[in-house]
Design a protein around this motif. Sequence first.
Motif, PDB file in Angstrom:
ATOM      1  N   LEU A  59       0.839  -1.206   0.000  1.00 22.01           N
ATOM      2  CA  LEU A  59       0.000   0.000   0.000  1.00 22.01           C
ATOM      3  C   LEU A  59       0.873   1.255   0.000  1.00 22.01           C
ATOM      4  O   LEU A  59       0.619   2.204  -0.757  1.00 22.01           O
ATOM      5  CB  LEU A  59      -0.929  -0.005   1.215  1.00 22.01           C
ATOM      6  CG  LEU A  59      -1.816   1.225   1.385  1.00 22.01           C
ATOM      7  CD1 LEU A  59      -2.786   1.370   0.210  1.00 22.01           C
ATOM      8  CD2 LEU A  59      -2.593   1.148   2.710  1.00 22.01           C
ATOM      9  N   ALA A 103       2.422   1.794  -3.370  1.00 22.93           N
ATOM     10  CA  ALA A 103       1.424   2.204  -4.363  1.00 22.93           C
ATOM     11  C   ALA A 103       1.113   3.688  -4.260  1.00 22.93           C
ATOM     12  O   ALA A 103       0.628   4.301  -5.212  1.00 22.93           O
ATOM     13  CB  ALA A 103       0.145   1.394  -4.188  1.00 22.93           C
ATOM     14  N   VAL A 104       1.426   4.271  -3.109  1.00 21.15           N
ATOM     15  CA  VAL A 104       1.223   5.711  -2.913  1.00 21.15           C
ATOM     16  C   VAL A 104       2.525   6.470  -3.176  1.00 21.15           C
ATOM     17  O   VAL A 104       2.592   7.346  -4.041  1.00 21.15           O
ATOM     18  CB  VAL A 104       0.730   6.005  -1.478  1.00 21.15           C
ATOM     19  CG1 VAL A 104       0.631   7.518  -1.252  1.00 21.15           C
ATOM     20  CG2 VAL A 104      -0.623   5.342  -1.216  1.00 21.15           C
ATOM     21  N   HIS A 106      -3.125   3.019 -10.059  1.00 21.90           N
ATOM     22  CA  HIS A 106      -2.696   2.931  -8.663  1.00 21.90           C
ATOM     23  C   HIS A 106      -3.860   3.163  -7.705  1.00 21.90           C
ATOM     24  O   HIS A 106      -3.886   2.601  -6.613  1.00 21.90           O
ATOM     25  CB  HIS A 106      -1.544   3.898  -8.404  1.00 21.90           C
ATOM     26  CG  HIS A 106      -0.252   3.456  -9.026  1.00 21.90           C
ATOM     27  ND1 HIS A 106       0.142   3.875 -10.269  1.00 21.90           N
ATOM     28  CD2 HIS A 106       0.697   2.595  -8.589  1.00 21.90           C
ATOM     29  CE1 HIS A 106       1.310   3.318 -10.572  1.00 21.90           C
ATOM     30  NE2 HIS A 106       1.663   2.532  -9.570  1.00 21.90           N
ATOM     31  N   GLN A 107      -4.806   3.976  -8.111  1.00 22.13           N
ATOM     32  CA  GLN A 107      -6.014   4.121  -7.295  1.00 22.13           C
ATOM     33  C   GLN A 107      -6.734   2.782  -7.184  1.00 22.13           C
ATOM     34  O   GLN A 107      -7.196   2.392  -6.091  1.00 22.13           O
ATOM     35  CB  GLN A 107      -6.942   5.161  -7.917  1.00 22.13           C
ATOM     36  CG  GLN A 107      -6.437   6.591  -7.836  1.00 22.13           C
ATOM     37  CD  GLN A 107      -7.263   7.546  -8.666  1.00 22.13           C
ATOM     38  OE1 GLN A 107      -8.419   7.274  -8.986  1.00 22.13           O
ATOM     39  NE2 GLN A 107      -6.680   8.677  -9.035  1.00 22.13           N
ATOM     40  N   VAL A 118      -4.785   0.549  -4.816  1.00 26.81           N
ATOM     41  CA  VAL A 118      -5.030   0.940  -3.426  1.00 26.81           C
ATOM     42  C   VAL A 118      -6.366   0.389  -2.948  1.00 26.81           C
ATOM     43  O   VAL A 118      -6.475  -0.180  -1.847  1.00 26.81           O
ATOM     44  CB  VAL A 118      -4.977   2.479  -3.275  1.00 26.81           C
ATOM     45  CG1 VAL A 118      -5.580   2.915  -1.938  1.00 26.81           C
ATOM     46  CG2 VAL A 118      -3.544   2.979  -3.401  1.00 26.81           C
ATOM     47  N   PRO A 171      -3.946   0.360   6.682  1.00 25.27           N
ATOM     48  CA  PRO A 171      -3.506   1.669   6.198  1.00 25.27           C
ATOM     49  C   PRO A 171      -2.684   2.453   7.210  1.00 25.27           C
ATOM     50  O   PRO A 171      -2.125   3.502   6.875  1.00 25.27           O
ATOM     51  CB  PRO A 171      -4.822   2.385   5.892  1.00 25.27           C
ATOM     52  CG  PRO A 171      -5.786   1.795   6.868  1.00 25.27           C
ATOM     53  CD  PRO A 171      -5.389   0.353   7.001  1.00 25.27           C
ATOM     54  N   ALA A 191       0.428   5.965   5.042  1.00 26.74           N
ATOM     55  CA  ALA A 191       0.080   6.070   3.618  1.00 26.74           C
ATOM     56  C   ALA A 191      -0.880   7.230   3.372  1.00 26.74           C
ATOM     57  O   ALA A 191      -0.768   7.936   2.354  1.00 26.74           O
ATOM     58  CB  ALA A 191      -0.540   4.753   3.139  1.00 26.74           C
ATOM     59  N   MET A 198      -6.823   8.887  -3.860  1.00 31.25           N
ATOM     60  CA  MET A 198      -6.162   7.867  -3.055  1.00 31.25           C
ATOM     61  C   MET A 198      -6.392   8.125  -1.572  1.00 31.25           C
ATOM     62  O   MET A 198      -6.704   7.218  -0.804  1.00 31.25           O
ATOM     63  CB  MET A 198      -4.649   7.860  -3.316  1.00 31.25           C
ATOM     64  CG  MET A 198      -4.215   6.989  -4.448  1.00 31.25           C
ATOM     65  SD  MET A 198      -2.413   6.884  -4.411  1.00 31.25           S
ATOM     66  CE  MET A 198      -2.164   5.785  -5.798  1.00 31.25           C
ATOM     67  N   ILE A 210      -8.159   5.598   1.176  1.00 30.59           N
ATOM     68  CA  ILE A 210      -7.469   5.152   2.381  1.00 30.59           C
ATOM     69  C   ILE A 210      -8.214   5.592   3.639  1.00 30.59           C
ATOM     70  O   ILE A 210      -8.390   4.820   4.583  1.00 30.59           O
ATOM     71  CB  ILE A 210      -6.015   5.666   2.393  1.00 30.59           C
ATOM     72  CG1 ILE A 210      -5.240   5.067   1.207  1.00 30.59           C
ATOM     73  CG2 ILE A 210      -5.321   5.321   3.704  1.00 30.59           C
ATOM     74  CD1 ILE A 210      -3.874   5.700   0.966  1.00 30.59           C
TER      75      ILE A 210
END
Length: 213
Positions: free
Chosen positions: A154, A157-158, A167-168, A171, A181, A191, A203, A207
């Motif tokens: 995670l 990915a951010v 990537h969204q 996530v 998270p 994140a 994003m 999260i």
Amino acid sequence: MKRAILALLLMTGAAMADPAALLNAAANGDTATVAAEIAAGTPLESRSTKGETALLLATHGNYVEAARALIAARADVNAKDAIQDSPYLYAGARGHLEILRLTLENGADLKSLNRFGGTALIPAAERGHVETVATLIAAGVDVNHVNRLGWTALMEAVVLADGGPRHQQIVEMLMKAGADPNIPDFDGVTALQHARRMGFGQMAALIEAGGGR
């Protein structure tokens, strides 16, 4: 006479077995030569000067049929080279989905770690390989594993992405799969905090909706 013929056949077979030929064929996706070397009894775990097996070389080029032939002959999908890449780990990291699935069907070690101490899922998430991430999650790879950099899938990915649609989606998939998270990096930053700092509003919303702080 029969013994002499048998000895000649054995010598001929030994001459045909050529590790260099197998490695070169795998590196170039030459499935016919790979198959011939397998039939000749060339050791499947022969190594290049960098410690790469034929299967890893085929995986580098995403040569699916060459990889399939080697895996069918029982090449080791977890054999690592000098920099700790294996066919399974490399296929996951690079999004070589067909080869990845073959490795998963043939003994891939889901706990195997790359040189950064990460699972195959972490670089897949970083590089935006949506289907690969889904495949690895479904296979049971730990979504909360922390690598030597202090990052989960995670987090990568951010932090190492562009905040875009792929990537969204990753996530969101990770969150649904139980990613925590609130595992911070080594500086204590989560994140969600990174997403906000980088201006990744979508994003951050995903999260936060999943309990991120």
